[in-house]
Design a protein around this motif. Structure first.
Motif, PDB file in Angstrom:
ATOM      1  N   PHE A 199      -1.712  39.451   3.474  1.00 54.86           N
ATOM      2  CA  PHE A 199      -1.238  39.840   5.091  1.00 54.86           C
ATOM      3  C   PHE A 199      -1.060  41.480   4.873  1.00 54.86           C
ATOM      4  N   ALA A 200      -1.284  42.334   5.916  1.00 54.50           N
ATOM      5  CA  ALA A 200      -0.632  44.145   6.110  1.00 54.50           C
ATOM      6  C   ALA A 200      -0.432  44.254   7.437  1.00 54.50           C
ATOM      7  N   ALA A 201       0.142  45.326   6.965  1.00 46.69           N
ATOM      8  CA  ALA A 201       0.368  46.315   8.549  1.00 46.69           C
ATOM      9  C   ALA A 201      -0.070  47.524   8.788  1.00 46.69           C
ATOM     10  N   VAL A 202      -1.330  47.554   9.782  1.00 46.75           N
ATOM     11  CA  VAL A 202      -1.958  48.777  10.071  1.00 46.75           C
ATOM     12  C   VAL A 202      -1.155  49.592  10.765  1.00 46.75           C
ATOM     13  N   SER A 203      -1.592  50.471  10.800  1.00 44.22           N
ATOM     14  CA  SER A 203      -1.284  52.508  11.299  1.00 44.22           C
ATOM     15  C   SER A 203      -1.484  51.935  12.739  1.00 44.22           C
ATOM     16  N   PRO A 204      -1.069  52.217  13.626  1.00 43.10           N
ATOM     17  CA  PRO A 204      -2.083  51.858  14.688  1.00 43.10           C
ATOM     18  C   PRO A 204      -2.223  52.663  15.690  1.00 43.10           C
ATOM     19  N   ASP A 205      -3.151  54.361  14.401  1.00 36.81           N
ATOM     20  CA  ASP A 205      -3.842  54.937  14.934  1.00 36.81           C
ATOM     21  C   ASP A 205      -5.476  55.474  15.015  1.00 36.81           C
ATOM     22  N   MET A 219       5.630  41.195  25.736  1.00 38.44           N
ATOM     23  CA  MET A 219       5.103  42.266  25.519  1.00 38.44           C
ATOM     24  C   MET A 219       4.434  42.980  26.661  1.00 38.44           C
ATOM     25  N   ASN A 220       3.972  42.736  27.290  1.00 37.57           N
ATOM     26  CA  ASN A 220       3.074  43.543  28.683  1.00 37.57           C
ATOM     27  C   ASN A 220       1.789  43.863  27.994  1.00 37.57           C
ATOM     28  N   SER A 221       1.194  43.110  27.217  1.00 43.11           N
ATOM     29  CA  SER A 221      -0.033  43.773  26.410  1.00 43.11           C
ATOM     30  C   SER A 221      -1.091  43.025  26.681  1.00 43.11           C
ATOM     31  N   ASN A 222      -2.755  43.863  26.363  1.00 41.96           N
ATOM     32  CA  ASN A 222      -3.806  43.336  25.692  1.00 41.96           C
ATOM     33  C   ASN A 222      -4.037  42.482  24.814  1.00 41.96           C
ATOM     34  N   THR A 223      -3.517  41.504  24.005  1.00 37.69           N
ATOM     35  CA  THR A 223      -3.727  40.969  22.661  1.00 37.69           C
ATOM     36  C   THR A 223      -5.026  40.871  22.689  1.00 37.69           C
ATOM     37  N   LEU A 224      -5.663  41.296  21.223  1.00 33.69           N
ATOM     38  CA  LEU A 224      -6.939  40.904  20.861  1.00 33.69           C
ATOM     39  C   LEU A 224      -6.683  40.430  19.238  1.00 33.69           C
ATOM     40  N   LEU A 225      -7.402  39.205  18.884  1.00 31.68           N
ATOM     41  CA  LEU A 225      -7.937  38.843  17.794  1.00 31.68           C
ATOM     42  C   LEU A 225      -9.476  38.925  17.873  1.00 31.68           C
ATOM     43  N   LEU A 226      -9.850  39.689  16.080  1.00 34.50           N
ATOM     44  CA  LEU A 226     -10.965  39.482  16.156  1.00 34.50           C
ATOM     45  C   LEU A 226     -10.579  39.217  14.488  1.00 34.50           C
ATOM     46  N   PHE A 251      -3.455  43.074   9.715  1.00 33.61           N
ATOM     47  CA  PHE A 251      -4.685  42.709   9.202  1.00 33.61           C
ATOM     48  C   PHE A 251      -4.797  41.607   7.927  1.00 33.61           C
ATOM     49  N   VAL A 252      -5.555  40.548   8.401  1.00 33.50           N
ATOM     50  CA  VAL A 252      -4.668  39.543   7.316  1.00 33.50           C
ATOM     51  C   VAL A 252      -6.135  39.154   6.623  1.00 33.50           C
ATOM     52  N   HIS A 253      -6.045  38.678   5.431  1.00 34.11           N
ATOM     53  CA  HIS A 253      -7.730  38.243   4.694  1.00 34.11           C
ATOM     54  C   HIS A 253      -7.253  37.395   3.375  1.00 34.11           C
ATOM     55  N   ARG A 254      -8.553  36.629   3.795  1.00 37.89           N
ATOM     56  CA  ARG A 254      -8.993  35.365   2.008  1.00 37.89           C
ATOM     57  C   ARG A 254     -10.399  35.104   1.971  1.00 37.89           C
ATOM     58  N   ASP A 255     -10.794  35.914   0.567  1.00 39.35           N
ATOM     59  CA  ASP A 255     -12.462  35.482   0.262  1.00 39.35           C
ATOM     60  C   ASP A 255     -12.831  36.735   1.012  1.00 39.35           C
ATOM     61  N   ARG A 256     -13.925  36.566   1.906  1.00 38.82           N
ATOM     62  CA  ARG A 256     -14.753  36.851   2.036  1.00 38.82           C
ATOM     63  C   ARG A 256     -14.413  37.341   4.445  1.00 38.82           C
ATOM     64  N   THR A 257     -13.396  36.257   4.637  1.00 34.79           N
ATOM     65  CA  THR A 257     -13.097  36.734   6.092  1.00 34.79           C
ATOM     66  C   THR A 257     -11.427  37.629   6.100  1.00 34.79           C
ATOM     67  N   PHE A 258     -11.264  38.047   7.078  1.00 36.48           N
ATOM     68  CA  PHE A 258     -10.669  38.345   7.717  1.00 36.48           C
ATOM     69  C   PHE A 258     -10.110  38.403   9.020  1.00 36.48           C
ATOM     70  N   HIS A 259      -8.858  38.505   9.563  1.00 37.79           N
ATOM     71  CA  HIS A 259      -8.596  38.955  11.378  1.00 37.79           C
ATOM     72  C   HIS A 259      -7.999  40.315  11.361  1.00 37.79           C
ATOM     73  N   LEU A 260      -8.118  40.840  12.470  1.00 34.17           N
ATOM     74  CA  LEU A 260      -7.418  42.070  12.947  1.00 34.17           C
ATOM     75  C   LEU A 260      -6.976  41.815  14.222  1.00 34.17           C
ATOM     76  N   LEU A 261      -5.714  41.139  13.934  1.00 31.01           N
ATOM     77  CA  LEU A 261      -4.965  41.216  15.715  1.00 31.01           C
ATOM     78  C   LEU A 261      -4.151  42.293  15.885  1.00 31.01           C
ATOM     79  N   LEU A 262      -3.964  43.135  16.990  1.00 31.61           N
ATOM     80  CA  LEU A 262      -3.610  43.746  18.059  1.00 31.61           C
ATOM     81  C   LEU A 262      -2.980  43.399  19.488  1.00 31.61           C
TER      82      LEU A 262
END
Length: 204
Positions: free
Chosen positions: A153-159, A29-36, A188-199
């Motif tokens: 899992f959820a998609a998030v509007s990237p604004d 994608m020619n992206s700067n892909t980040l995972l938090l 946005f991905v989550h389970r119990d108290r842990t979550f990830h955000l992929l951008l």
């Protein structure tokens, strides 16, 4: 919920499978892909994840994790450490919605495959389906173990991050991340108290 407390796991190199997937998306994608990755003081559910996400985005930890991930991925777009003129704006954009839309496990995996095989690829770096499947499965296995369907899992509007203005022509107010095109994604991905955000933020 803006008073929620968030913590992050100790800083560590990304696993081989995570790095391989993020790097593949960068190429495709020619992206700067980040995972938090972070933990919330309360369990995250479909009922509260919109509020939890907004509280996280407004937290100091979000900005710290974004800047650290950008440096770790060799982007250096979100830090002014090497700039002669310091940034005058926060990462978070005013007036954002960051609305969540539910995905099931299959939809999440399909979203990852889309990044590698079907999203706009300005340099024609799409991956063959078989190679993409190995990358997606390795990434998902590293994040979720054998419990992928137990996550939400959820998609998030990237604004919620400032735009480069690439597609709109608007003057960018650094620091910027999203480009304003279809390759801007947040998941946005989550389970119990842990979550990830992929951008992602691919553009020519």
């Amino acid at each position: 919920m803006d008073s929620l407390k968030f913590t992050a796991p100790p800083a560590a190199p990304e696993s081989r499978a995570v790095d391989a997937f993020l790097s593949a998306v960068d190429s495709a994608m020619n992206s700067n892909t980040l995972l938090l990755t972070a933990d919330c003081e309360v369990p995250v559910s479909a009922g509260n994840r919109q509020d939890v996400l907004h509280a996280f985005l407004r937290s100091a930890l979000f900005e710290r994790l974004m800047r650290a991930a950008d440096v770790r991925r060799d982007g250096y777009d979100l830090t002014d450490e090497y700039d002669s003129e310091p940034f005058r704006h926060p990462l978070l954009r005013e007036g954002f919605s960051a609305m969540v839309s539910p995905l099931d496990h299959g939809g999440f995996l399909a979203r990852l495959r889309w990044m590698l095989c079907a999203a706009f690829s300005p340099y024609n770096h799409h991956f063959p389906a078989a190679d993409a499947e190995l990358l997606v499965r390795g990434f998902a296995r590293e994040l979720f173990g054998a419990d992928g369907p137990a996550w939400s899992f959820a998609a998030v509007s990237p604004d919620f991050l400032r735009s480069t203005g690439y597609y709109s022509g608007e003057e960018p107010l650094r620091p910027v991340y999203f480009d304003g095109g279809d390759s801007d994604t947040a998941t946005f991905v989550h389970r119990d108290r842990t979550f990830h955000l992929l951008l992602t933020n691919g553009s020519p």
